[in-house]
Design an enzyme around this catalytic site. Structure first.
Site, PDB file in Angstrom:
ATOM      1  N   CYS A  21      32.629  27.803  46.610  1.00  0.00           N
ATOM      2  CA  CYS A  21      33.539  27.012  47.451  1.00  0.00           C
ATOM      3  C   CYS A  21      33.556  25.549  47.025  1.00  0.00           C
ATOM      4  CB  CYS A  21      33.095  27.140  48.898  1.00  0.00           C
ATOM      5  SG  CYS A  21      34.053  26.158  50.040  1.00  0.00           S
TER       6      CYS A  21
ATOM      7  N   ALA B 138      17.316  34.156  40.855  1.00  0.00           N
ATOM      8  CA  ALA B 138      16.377  34.979  41.625  1.00  0.00           C
ATOM      9  C   ALA B 138      16.599  36.460  41.365  1.00  0.00           C
ATOM     10  CB  ALA B 138      16.569  34.685  43.110  1.00  0.00           C
TER      11      ALA B 138
ATOM     12  N   ILE C 224      44.852  32.477  45.384  1.00  0.00           N
ATOM     13  CA  ILE C 224      44.589  31.604  44.233  1.00  0.00           C
ATOM     14  C   ILE C 224      45.843  31.444  43.379  1.00  0.00           C
ATOM     15  CG2 ILE C 224      43.274  31.394  42.068  1.00  0.00           C
ATOM     16  CD1 ILE C 224      40.914  32.714  43.500  1.00  0.00           C
TER      17      ILE C 224
ATOM     18  N   GLU D  73      53.285  39.774  40.105  1.00  0.00           N
ATOM     19  CA  GLU D  73      52.602  40.336  41.275  1.00  0.00           C
ATOM     20  C   GLU D  73      52.878  41.845  41.345  1.00  0.00           C
ATOM     21  OE1 GLU D  73      50.466  39.588  43.927  1.00  0.00           O
ATOM     22  OE2 GLU D  73      50.916  41.651  44.515  1.00  0.00           O
TER      23      GLU D  73
ATOM     24  N   GLY E  98      42.029  38.867  42.692  1.00  0.00           N
ATOM     25  CA  GLY E  98      40.964  39.140  43.659  1.00  0.00           C
ATOM     26  C   GLY E  98      39.595  38.783  43.115  1.00  0.00           C
TER      27      GLY E  98
ATOM     28  N   ALA F  11      35.088  30.927  53.144  1.00  0.00           N
ATOM     29  CA  ALA F  11      33.910  30.084  53.307  1.00  0.00           C
ATOM     30  C   ALA F  11      33.470  29.998  54.768  1.00  0.00           C
ATOM     31  CB  ALA F  11      34.212  28.689  52.768  1.00  0.00           C
TER      32      ALA F  11
ATOM     33  N   HIS G 255      52.784  13.927  72.234  1.00  0.00           N
ATOM     34  CA  HIS G 255      54.102  13.799  71.605  1.00  0.00           C
ATOM     35  C   HIS G 255      54.152  12.527  70.761  1.00  0.00           C
ATOM     36  CE1 HIS G 255      58.417  14.200  71.160  1.00  0.00           C
ATOM     37  NE2 HIS G 255      58.555  12.919  71.498  1.00  0.00           N
TER      38      HIS G 255
HETATM   39  P1  FAD Z   1      29.357  31.639  46.924  1.00  0.00           P
HETATM   40  O1  FAD Z   1      30.044  30.417  47.350  1.00  0.00           O
HETATM   41  O2  FAD Z   1      29.947  32.447  45.833  1.00  0.00           O
HETATM   42  O3  FAD Z   1      27.886  31.193  46.533  1.00  0.00           O
HETATM   43  C1  FAD Z   1      26.961  32.068  45.992  1.00  0.00           C
HETATM   44  C2  FAD Z   1      25.913  31.235  45.281  1.00  0.00           C
HETATM   45  O4  FAD Z   1      24.829  32.072  44.932  1.00  0.00           O
HETATM   46  C3  FAD Z   1      26.407  30.629  43.964  1.00  0.00           C
HETATM   47  O5  FAD Z   1      26.148  29.249  43.961  1.00  0.00           O
HETATM   48  C4  FAD Z   1      25.619  31.348  42.885  1.00  0.00           C
HETATM   49  O6  FAD Z   1      25.312  30.515  41.781  1.00  0.00           O
HETATM   50  C5  FAD Z   1      24.356  31.722  43.648  1.00  0.00           C
HETATM   51  N1  FAD Z   1      23.682  32.916  43.138  1.00  0.00           N
HETATM   52  C6  FAD Z   1      24.199  34.148  42.952  1.00  0.00           C
HETATM   53  N2  FAD Z   1      23.247  34.999  42.532  1.00  0.00           N
HETATM   54  C7  FAD Z   1      22.111  34.273  42.428  1.00  0.00           C
HETATM   55  C8  FAD Z   1      20.785  34.605  42.049  1.00  0.00           C
HETATM   56  N3  FAD Z   1      20.433  35.842  41.707  1.00  0.00           N
HETATM   57  N4  FAD Z   1      19.866  33.608  42.036  1.00  0.00           N
HETATM   58  C9  FAD Z   1      20.189  32.345  42.402  1.00  0.00           C
HETATM   59  N5  FAD Z   1      21.428  31.982  42.787  1.00  0.00           N
HETATM   60  C10 FAD Z   1      22.363  32.944  42.810  1.00  0.00           C
HETATM   61  N6  FAD Z   1      37.614  29.969  51.055  1.00  0.00           N
HETATM   62  C11 FAD Z   1      38.059  29.307  52.132  1.00  0.00           C
HETATM   63  O7  FAD Z   1      37.618  29.585  53.253  1.00  0.00           O
HETATM   64  N7  FAD Z   1      38.993  28.310  52.013  1.00  0.00           N
HETATM   65  C12 FAD Z   1      39.513  27.958  50.820  1.00  0.00           C
HETATM   66  O8  FAD Z   1      40.351  27.057  50.747  1.00  0.00           O
HETATM   67  C13 FAD Z   1      39.073  28.650  49.673  1.00  0.00           C
HETATM   68  N8  FAD Z   1      39.560  28.337  48.463  1.00  0.00           N
HETATM   69  C14 FAD Z   1      39.090  28.989  47.359  1.00  0.00           C
HETATM   70  C15 FAD Z   1      39.622  28.659  46.129  1.00  0.00           C
HETATM   71  C16 FAD Z   1      39.189  29.298  44.997  1.00  0.00           C
HETATM   72  C17 FAD Z   1      39.771  28.924  43.650  1.00  0.00           C
HETATM   73  C18 FAD Z   1      38.174  30.297  45.099  1.00  0.00           C
HETATM   74  C19 FAD Z   1      37.649  30.975  43.868  1.00  0.00           C
HETATM   75  C20 FAD Z   1      37.639  30.643  46.325  1.00  0.00           C
HETATM   76  C21 FAD Z   1      38.104  29.996  47.468  1.00  0.00           C
HETATM   77  N9  FAD Z   1      37.623  30.322  48.732  1.00  0.00           N
HETATM   78  C22 FAD Z   1      38.094  29.668  49.832  1.00  0.00           C
HETATM   79  C23 FAD Z   1      36.604  31.365  48.935  1.00  0.00           C
HETATM   80  C24 FAD Z   1      35.206  30.740  49.096  1.00  0.00           C
HETATM   81  O9  FAD Z   1      34.907  29.990  47.940  1.00  0.00           O
HETATM   82  C25 FAD Z   1      34.170  31.819  49.308  1.00  0.00           C
HETATM   83  O10 FAD Z   1      34.532  32.634  50.404  1.00  0.00           O
HETATM   84  C26 FAD Z   1      32.806  31.216  49.594  1.00  0.00           C
HETATM   85  O11 FAD Z   1      32.385  30.392  48.541  1.00  0.00           O
HETATM   86  C27 FAD Z   1      31.769  32.322  49.798  1.00  0.00           C
HETATM   87  O12 FAD Z   1      30.518  31.757  50.053  1.00  0.00           O
HETATM   88  P2  FAD Z   1      29.179  32.558  49.705  1.00  0.00           P
HETATM   89  O13 FAD Z   1      28.067  31.703  50.200  1.00  0.00           O
HETATM   90  O14 FAD Z   1      29.270  33.941  50.175  1.00  0.00           O
HETATM   91  O15 FAD Z   1      29.137  32.658  48.118  1.00  0.00           O
HETATM   92  P1  NAD Z   2      43.967  37.799  46.634  1.00  0.00           P
HETATM   93  O1  NAD Z   2      43.418  39.085  47.096  1.00  0.00           O
HETATM   94  O2  NAD Z   2      44.320  36.762  47.607  1.00  0.00           O
HETATM   95  O3  NAD Z   2      45.288  38.066  45.786  1.00  0.00           O
HETATM   96  C1  NAD Z   2      45.306  38.911  44.694  1.00  0.00           C
HETATM   97  C2  NAD Z   2      46.742  39.252  44.386  1.00  0.00           C
HETATM   98  O4  NAD Z   2      46.778  39.903  43.132  1.00  0.00           O
HETATM   99  C3  NAD Z   2      47.353  40.208  45.408  1.00  0.00           C
HETATM  100  O5  NAD Z   2      48.612  39.739  45.785  1.00  0.00           O
HETATM  101  C4  NAD Z   2      47.422  41.519  44.646  1.00  0.00           C
HETATM  102  O6  NAD Z   2      48.479  42.358  45.081  1.00  0.00           O
HETATM  103  C5  NAD Z   2      47.625  41.040  43.233  1.00  0.00           C
HETATM  104  N1  NAD Z   2      47.208  41.979  42.186  1.00  0.00           N
HETATM  105  C6  NAD Z   2      46.103  42.757  42.163  1.00  0.00           C
HETATM  106  N2  NAD Z   2      46.052  43.449  40.989  1.00  0.00           N
HETATM  107  C7  NAD Z   2      47.133  43.068  40.273  1.00  0.00           C
HETATM  108  C8  NAD Z   2      47.622  43.407  38.976  1.00  0.00           C
HETATM  109  N3  NAD Z   2      46.978  44.263  38.202  1.00  0.00           N
HETATM  110  N4  NAD Z   2      48.761  42.833  38.546  1.00  0.00           N
HETATM  111  C9  NAD Z   2      49.426  41.936  39.339  1.00  0.00           C
HETATM  112  N5  NAD Z   2      49.009  41.581  40.569  1.00  0.00           N
HETATM  113  C10 NAD Z   2      47.872  42.132  41.029  1.00  0.00           C
HETATM  114  O7  NAD Z   2      42.914  37.274  45.541  1.00  0.00           O
HETATM  115  P2  NAD Z   2      42.770  35.864  44.833  1.00  0.00           P
HETATM  116  O8  NAD Z   2      44.007  35.088  44.943  1.00  0.00           O
HETATM  117  O9  NAD Z   2      42.208  36.169  43.491  1.00  0.00           O
HETATM  118  O10 NAD Z   2      41.645  35.184  45.693  1.00  0.00           O
HETATM  119  C11 NAD Z   2      40.358  35.817  45.836  1.00  0.00           C
HETATM  120  C12 NAD Z   2      39.782  35.537  47.175  1.00  0.00           C
HETATM  121  O11 NAD Z   2      39.350  34.189  47.243  1.00  0.00           O
HETATM  122  C13 NAD Z   2      40.790  35.676  48.308  1.00  0.00           C
HETATM  123  O12 NAD Z   2      40.905  36.993  48.738  1.00  0.00           O
HETATM  124  C14 NAD Z   2      40.196  34.808  49.352  1.00  0.00           C
HETATM  125  O13 NAD Z   2      39.226  35.563  50.040  1.00  0.00           O
HETATM  126  C15 NAD Z   2      39.536  33.698  48.557  1.00  0.00           C
HETATM  127  N6  NAD Z   2      40.403  32.491  48.520  1.00  0.00           N
HETATM  128  C16 NAD Z   2      40.729  31.894  49.695  1.00  0.00           C
HETATM  129  C17 NAD Z   2      41.524  30.772  49.695  1.00  0.00           C
HETATM  130  C18 NAD Z   2      41.866  30.121  50.999  1.00  0.00           C
HETATM  131  O14 NAD Z   2      41.220  30.424  51.994  1.00  0.00           O
HETATM  132  N7  NAD Z   2      42.843  29.213  51.039  1.00  0.00           N
HETATM  133  C19 NAD Z   2      41.995  30.242  48.501  1.00  0.00           C
HETATM  134  C20 NAD Z   2      41.649  30.875  47.331  1.00  0.00           C
HETATM  135  C21 NAD Z   2      40.846  31.994  47.352  1.00  0.00           C
END
Ligand code: FAD
Ligand code: NAD
Length: 465
Positions: free
Chosen positions: A43, A119, A187, A206, A272, A320, A444
């Protein structure tokens, strides 16, 4: 190296892990957290925060370009904007850096010990962390798995060369002239829109029949319209076929059976994410799984006594704030408090243009659950504040039980609507009725008045419509 022992060991310092560790420390629990990379997880380092920084910068650039084009109705013109992407990225990295330091400081303040390393479970109570200075053995009464998730790969488009995930997209050194995005989900559309506003020619492929398939067409329509205005082309119902040897031409099959060839400097695969369940000894503890995710109960307990799991590794929605809430709850449970997952909703926001917020049940979901509903939508074109901000696209929609008017869901689409997610979530968690929202004085002029207005409309007496 001397072995460590503690009451609580947290693996992974993302939103799930670090919040769990901070709260546990505050509750007086002797806590250790192990993180292989940087505090804050996906995150903070490669997700929520850097993406929102880039989206903001792109929005500012587009606004400036609009002023320069002389088409603004506001009577303002300006010179053509220039982009220094390196500077933009530096600004974004500084925000991430400040927050990294912040999370480390909060862990320290709560008395949590941090171990930097990877870990791996030796058994359910013992973890070995590979650190720069050697193997650190840590024994714990309770262990929380918070290892998060990683980008999913497509078999015919493995990452490497021109094919990138969101992590690389958020660290690009130069703007791709031509960007192909595979996946019109969170994303794909958040980053695709940002790059298009910065000047890339963006094509989105898509697989499903419409963008953001998690949401209904009414909510996504304003986003689809805006994508078109920005110049992004979206091929829905399309499948990736093959990538040329030089990685610069992607063939996609359309729903009508045609094959389209898309030129690309970069191909962002955003189809995804999958739970991070490899490389840390899951096999050593043999937990029950729920598909690819670790199975948990309503207290985030896994099938092994004393082992909990939180965040993306436990399932959808991978957000997150779900991880934050689970982490905080588990710390309470380890401290001996009676806690279980009782949330009414987990609001979801797409930071697209315009933004989408979804909290609770949509009209279709409520009907599918056999509930008789009252529903109403209030358009921002009838909201004074939205007009003054040029935010007229979109609406707020409310869904309530027909019998007792209990609010079941609130959704909306509109510029800046992400900030209303707190009001939507609060109403649902507090068990608000339509009358509660209609009877609350909404200041408002604000776009938030739209929430009161749609509650009024659902009750049959709208004022400004
Ligand atoms: P993570 O954030 O993935 O953290 C896991 C941590 O564990 C990592 O730092 C990793 O290095 C560490 N780790 C893993 N295995 C080990 C190990 N064996 N030993 C030591 N360390 C380890 N969510 C939202 O709610 N709002 C958003 O706007 C949003 N935007 C996003 C945009 C993008 C581009 C992406 C990719 C994701 C986004 N998300 C968003 C999703 C969000 O990032 C995740 O849901 C969130 O980070 C999950 O938190 P987590 O603690 O489960 O795991
Ligand atoms: P997503 O699940 O949001 O979207 C994936 C998209 O890819 C879907 O529309 C799906 O139909 C399409 N797809 C799957 N296989 C395909 C293929 N072979 N060819 C073409 N299209 C295909 O996943 P994401 O955008 O990768 O994000 C991953 C996760 O990260 C999200 O599910 C969400 O949990 C988290 N995220 C959250 C935020 C936020 O909260 N604003 C922002 C970014 C990411």
């Amino acid at each position: 190296m001397k072995d460590m022992s503690c009451k609580l060991l947290v693996i992974g310092a993302g939103p799930g892990g670090y919040v769990c560790a901070i709260r546990a420390g505050q509750l007086g629990i002797d806590t250790v957290i192990v993180e292989a990379k940087k505090p804050g997880g996906t995150c903070l380092n490669e997700g929520c925060i850097p993406s929102k920084a880039l989206i903001h910068a792109a929005g500012e650039f587009e606004k400036a370009a609009r002023l320069a084009s002389g088409t603004s109705p506001l009577g303002i013109t300006a010179g053509a904007p220039k982009l220094d992407l390196a500077k933009t990225m530096l600004w974004k990295d500084r925000i991430v850096g400040r927050l990294n330091t912040g999370v480390s400081g909060l862990l320290k303040k709560a008395g949590v010990k941090t171990v930097e390393g990877w870990a791996r479970f030796a058994d359910g109570k013992t973890v070995e962390a590979e650190t720069e200075t050697g193997l650190q053995i840590i024994r714990a009464e309770h262990v929380v798995i918070a290892t998060g998730s990683v980008p999913a790969t497509l078999p015919n488009l493995p990452f490497g060369g021109t094919v990138i995930s969101s992590s690389e997209a958020l660290a690009l050194k130069s703007l791709p002239e031509k960007l192909v995005v595979v996946g019109a989900g969170y994303i794909g559309l958040e980053l695709g829109t940002a790059f298009a506003k910065l000047g890339s020619a963006v094509h989105v492929v898509e697989a499903q029949s419409h963008i953001l398939p998690l949401h209904d067409a009414e909510l996504t329509q304003p986003v689809a319209k805006r994508l078109q205005e920005i110049g992004i082309t979206v091929l829905t119902g399309a499948k990736v076929k093959r990538l040329s040897a030089n990685g610069r031409e992607l063939q996609a099959g359309t729903s009508s059976g045609e094959t389209v060839t898309l030129a690309a400097d970069k191909i962002l695969v955003a189809t995804g994410r999958r739970p991070a369940t490899e490389g840390w000894g899951l096999e050593a503890i043999d937990l029950d799984m729920d598909g690819p995710f670790i199975r948990i109960d309503s207290e985030c307990r896994t099938s092994m006594r004393g082992v909990y799991a939180v965040g993306d590794v436990t399932g959808e929605p991978m957000l997150a704030h779900r991880a934050f809430a689970q982490g905080e709850m588990v710390a309470g449970i380890v401290a001996g408090k009676k806690r279980s997952w009782d949330k009414v909703c987990i609001p979801a926001i797409c930071f697209t243009d315009p933004e989408i917020v979804a909290a609770g049940l949509s009209p279709e979901e409520a009907k599918a659950a056999g509930i008789q509903i009252k529903t109403a939508a209030f358009p921002f074109r009838a909201n004074g504040r939205a007009m003054t901000l040029e935010n007229e696209a979109g609406f707020i929609r409310i869904v309530a039980r027909a019998d007792n008017h209990l609010v079941l869901g609130i959704q909306g689409v509109g510029a800046g609507i992400s900030e209303l997610s707190a009001a939507f979530g609060l109403a649902l968690e507090m068990g608000a009725r339509l009358e509660d929202i209609a009877g609350t004085i909404h200041a408002h002029p604000t776009q938030g008045e739209g929430l009161m207005e749609c509650a009024n409309k659902a009750l049959g007496y709208p004022i400004h419509l």
